[in-house]
Motif scaffolding. Structure first.
Motif, PDB file in Angstrom:
ATOM      1  N   ARG A 298       0.825  -1.208   0.000  1.00  0.00           N
ATOM      2  CA  ARG A 298       0.000   0.000   0.000  1.00  0.00           C
ATOM      3  C   ARG A 298       0.865   1.266   0.000  1.00  0.00           C
ATOM      4  N   TYR A 299       1.883   1.287   0.835  1.00  0.00           N
ATOM      5  CA  TYR A 299       2.748   2.465   0.857  1.00  0.00           C
ATOM      6  C   TYR A 299       3.508   2.610  -0.461  1.00  0.00           C
ATOM      7  N   ALA A 300       3.874   1.485  -1.075  1.00  0.00           N
ATOM      8  CA  ALA A 300       4.541   1.552  -2.378  1.00  0.00           C
ATOM      9  C   ALA A 300       3.607   2.143  -3.430  1.00  0.00           C
ATOM     10  N   ASP A 301       2.316   1.796  -3.354  1.00  0.00           N
ATOM     11  CA  ASP A 301       1.338   2.419  -4.252  1.00  0.00           C
ATOM     12  C   ASP A 301       1.336   3.935  -4.070  1.00  0.00           C
ATOM     13  N   CYS A 302       1.420   4.378  -2.815  1.00  0.00           N
ATOM     14  CA  CYS A 302       1.441   5.822  -2.543  1.00  0.00           C
ATOM     15  C   CYS A 302       2.645   6.474  -3.211  1.00  0.00           C
ATOM     16  N   ALA A 303       3.805   5.830  -3.088  1.00  0.00           N
ATOM     17  CA  ALA A 303       5.027   6.389  -3.680  1.00  0.00           C
ATOM     18  C   ALA A 303       4.889   6.526  -5.193  1.00  0.00           C
ATOM     19  N   ARG A 304       4.337   5.505  -5.826  1.00  0.00           N
ATOM     20  CA  ARG A 304       4.185   5.545  -7.281  1.00  0.00           C
ATOM     21  C   ARG A 304       3.144   6.580  -7.690  1.00  0.00           C
ATOM     22  N   THR A 305       2.089   6.694  -6.903  1.00  0.00           N
ATOM     23  CA  THR A 305       0.995   7.586  -7.272  1.00  0.00           C
ATOM     24  C   THR A 305       1.388   9.054  -7.150  1.00  0.00           C
ATOM     25  N   ILE A 306       2.165   9.406  -6.115  1.00  0.00           N
ATOM     26  CA  ILE A 306       2.566  10.811  -5.997  1.00  0.00           C
ATOM     27  C   ILE A 306       3.736  11.147  -6.917  1.00  0.00           C
ATOM     28  N   GLY A 307       4.298  10.118  -7.574  1.00  0.00           N
ATOM     29  CA  GLY A 307       5.275  10.370  -8.627  1.00  0.00           C
ATOM     30  C   GLY A 307       6.727  10.292  -8.228  1.00  0.00           C
ATOM     31  N   VAL A 308       7.018   9.691  -7.077  1.00  0.00           N
ATOM     32  CA  VAL A 308       8.424   9.585  -6.664  1.00  0.00           C
ATOM     33  C   VAL A 308       9.009   8.202  -6.919  1.00  0.00           C
ATOM     34  N   ALA A 309       8.170   7.257  -7.330  1.00  0.00           N
ATOM     35  CA  ALA A 309       8.633   5.930  -7.725  1.00  0.00           C
ATOM     36  C   ALA A 309       7.892   5.547  -8.998  1.00  0.00           C
ATOM     37  N   ASP A 310       8.430   4.567  -9.719  1.00  0.00           N
ATOM     38  CA  ASP A 310       7.743   4.144 -10.937  1.00  0.00           C
ATOM     39  C   ASP A 310       7.433   2.665 -10.882  1.00  0.00           C
ATOM     40  N   ALA A 311       6.755   2.186 -11.916  1.00  0.00           N
ATOM     41  CA  ALA A 311       6.267   0.811 -11.924  1.00  0.00           C
ATOM     42  C   ALA A 311       7.394  -0.208 -11.882  1.00  0.00           C
ATOM     43  N   ALA A 312       8.574   0.162 -12.356  1.00  0.00           N
ATOM     44  CA  ALA A 312       9.696  -0.777 -12.369  1.00  0.00           C
ATOM     45  C   ALA A 312      10.335  -0.944 -10.994  1.00  0.00           C
ATOM     46  N   ASP A 313      10.071  -0.033 -10.064  1.00  0.00           N
ATOM     47  CA  ASP A 313      10.659  -0.114  -8.728  1.00  0.00           C
ATOM     48  C   ASP A 313      10.011  -1.223  -7.914  1.00  0.00           C
ATOM     49  N   SER A 314      10.824  -1.949  -7.172  1.00  0.00           N
ATOM     50  CA  SER A 314      10.274  -2.911  -6.221  1.00  0.00           C
ATOM     51  C   SER A 314       9.553  -2.150  -5.113  1.00  0.00           C
ATOM     52  N   ASP A 315       8.736  -2.869  -4.342  1.00  0.00           N
ATOM     53  CA  ASP A 315       8.054  -2.216  -3.225  1.00  0.00           C
ATOM     54  C   ASP A 315       9.057  -1.642  -2.230  1.00  0.00           C
ATOM     55  N   ASP A 316      10.125  -2.362  -1.968  1.00  0.00           N
ATOM     56  CA  ASP A 316      11.137  -1.868  -1.030  1.00  0.00           C
ATOM     57  C   ASP A 316      11.754  -0.565  -1.538  1.00  0.00           C
ATOM     58  N   THR A 317      12.082  -0.535  -2.816  1.00  0.00           N
ATOM     59  CA  THR A 317      12.665   0.682  -3.391  1.00  0.00           C
ATOM     60  C   THR A 317      11.668   1.831  -3.373  1.00  0.00           C
TER      61      THR A 317
END
Length: 386
Positions: A298-317
Motif C-alpha cells: 500500500r505504501y509503495a502504491d502511494c510512492a508511485r501515485t505521488i510520482g516519486v517511484a515508478d512501476a519498475a521499482d520494487s516495493d522496497d525501493t
C-alpha cells in the motif's frame, strides 16, 4: 463487506463556484443564513463578497467572524448563542478547516444544546443540525466533505474528535480562486494535511474500494503540485489541482478514516498550539517509517501515485523513495521540529505520557496498518526532536 459512503448532497466545483451560492440556498429551501468565518476572511474582503452575492439575490445574512485557529469550546459559543437567539435556517461556513469545523459544531450545538464534550467520539452524532453550506478557502482539511469536526476542550487541554452524519455539510462550494491569496506557510501546512489524509485513508484498516479511488486520485493531484503552489501562489492550474485533491482526500478519509498521524497530531495541537497541518507534517515521516512494514504494498502504491517511484521499482525501493520524499518535502517546505517551533523539552517531557494516552483514546491509531502501544507512541513523539 459493504462500506457506507456519505457525501454532501450538492457540490459546485470550479472557479467562480461561489456565484452558485444563492441557487444552492434556494435548492435547500433556505433564505436566512448565518455566515460563520474568521477575521482574516473579513479583512481580505471574502466575507463582503459573499454578503454581496447574497444581497444581489435578495437574501439577508448575518456574520459571526470570531472563530479562531484550532477552535475551542469557548471560541464557538458566540456563534452558538447567535443560533439559539436567532431564527436562522442555515449556516454558511467560509474559511479554512477551523471556521468550517467551528460552523459544524455551531450548527449542532445551536440546535440541540449541551457542550461539545457531549458529542465526542465514540458517540455517533447522526442528528442533523442546521443545514450547513461549506466554502473552503484553503486546499487542505477537506472539511467541506467530511462528517468530522475537532474542537479543543480548553479546561482539559484536549482536542475532541466529534464524528457523525450530523457534521456532514449538506452542500460544498469548491472555488479554487479563494485560495490564491493563501500565504506560503499556510499553503504548505494545509497541503501536507491533504496529502496525509490521502495516504492515511489508503493505508487505513477501514479502507474500501470507494475511498481507495478517491485517495489515489487525490495523491495524483497533490504530489506534483504541492511544491508548485508553495513557490508560486498565483499558479492557477496548480491551485486548482490542490483544491480538488484536498476535497477528494477529504472524501477518502471521511469514508475510510485517518490513522496514527492524526491520532498523534491532535495532542500536539492541543498542548503546544501547533497548527493541525503542521503537526501532521512533523509526524508523517516518522509514522510512515514505523508503519510501512505492516502494509508495504500500500505504501509503495502511494510512492508511485505521488510520482516519486515508478512501476519498475520494487516495493522496497518505492518505500525507500517515499520516506526520502516525505523528509525532503519537510525540508523544502520549512517544517520545523518541535524545538524549532518553540516547545521546551521540559514542558514536552511533562505532558508526553498524557499526549500518548489522548492519542490512543481518539481511536485513530487503531486504524493504522501497524497498531502501536503507548510506549511506541511516546517513542515516536520523541523522534520529533531530531
Amino acid at each position: 463487506m459493504s462500506a457506507q459512503i456519505v457525501l454532501p448532497r450538492i457540490m459546485h466545483v470550479g472557479k467562480d463556484a461561489c456565484l452558485k451560492l444563492p441557487d444552492t440556498l434556494a435548492t435547500l429551501g433556505c433564505n436566512k443564513p448565518l455566515i460563520v468565518t474568521d477575521k482574516t476572511m473579513s479583512s481580505l474582503g471574502y466575507t463582503a463578497e459573499l454578503t454581496t452575492i447574497l444581497q444581489t439575490a435578495g437574501i439577508h445574512s448575518d456574520v459571526y467572524d470570531d472563530t479562531v485557529p484550532e477552535p475551542t469550546d469557548t471560541s464557538i459559543m458566540g456563534g452558538v448563542e447567535m443560533v439559539r437567539n436567532g431564527d436562522y435556517d442555515c449556516i454558511i461556513a467560509l474559511g479554512g478547516g477551523s471556521p468550517i469545523d467551528s460552523a459544524k459544531a455551531i450548527a449542532v450545538l445551536g440546535k440541540f444544546g449541551g457542550k461539545i464534550r457531549d458529542y465526542r467520539a465514540p458517540r455517533q452524532v447522526n442528528e442533523p443540525g442546521l443545514p450547513l453550506i461549506a466554502i473552503p478557502t484553503t486546499a487542505g482539511t477537506g472539511s467541506e466533505c467530511t462528517r468530522v469536526t475537532i474542537i479543543t476542550d480548553e479546561a482539559e487541554n484536549e482536542k475532541l474528535l466529534c464524528v457523525g452524519l450530523g457534521f456532514m455539510p449538506v452542500a460544498a462550494i469548491i472555488d479554487y480562486a479563494l485560495t490564491l491569496s493563501v500565504p506560503p506557510r499556510t499553503t504548505a501546512d494545509t497541503g501536507i494535511d491533504a496529502l496525509t489524509h490521502a495516504i492515511e485513508a489508503y493505508v487505513s484498516q477501514k479502507a474500501n474500494p470507494f475511498s481507495d479511488m478517491q485517495a489515489l486520485a487525490a495523491m495524483r493531484l497533490i504530489g506534483p503540485n504541492l511544491r508548485a503552489v508553495y513557490r508560486d501562489g498565483n499558479n492557477q492550474p496548480a491551485r486548482e489541482a490542490m483544491m480538488l485533491g484536498s476535497t477528494l482526500a477529504g472524501m477518502a478519509f471521511s469514508n475510510a478514516s485517518v490513522a496514527l498521524v492524526h491520532g498523534m497530531s491532535r495532542p500536539i495541537g492541543a498542548f503546544f498550539h501547533v497548527p493541525h497541518g503542521l503537526s501532521n507534517a512533523m509526524l508523517l515521516p516518522a509514522v510512515t517509517a514505523y508503519s510501512i512494514s505492516a502494509a508495504p504494498e500500500r505504501y509503495a502504491d502511494c510512492a508511485r501515485t505521488i510520482g516519486v517511484a515508478d512501476a519498475a521499482d520494487s516495493d522496497d525501493t518505492a518505500n525507500r523513495k517515499l520516506l526520502e520524499e516525505l523528509e525532503a518535502l519537510n525540508r523544502e517546505l520549512s517544517v520545523p521540529t518541535l524545538a524549532e517551533f518553540g516547545v521546551t523539552r521540559e514542558v514536552f517531557d511533562s505532558v508526553v505520557e498524557t499526549m500518548a494516552e489522548q492519542a490512543l483514546a481518539s481511536g485513530s491509531p487503531a486504524n493504522n496498518p501497524r497498531v502501536p502501544d503507548k510506549a511506541t507512541i511516546i517513542d515516536i513523539y520523541r523522534q520529533l526532536w531530531s
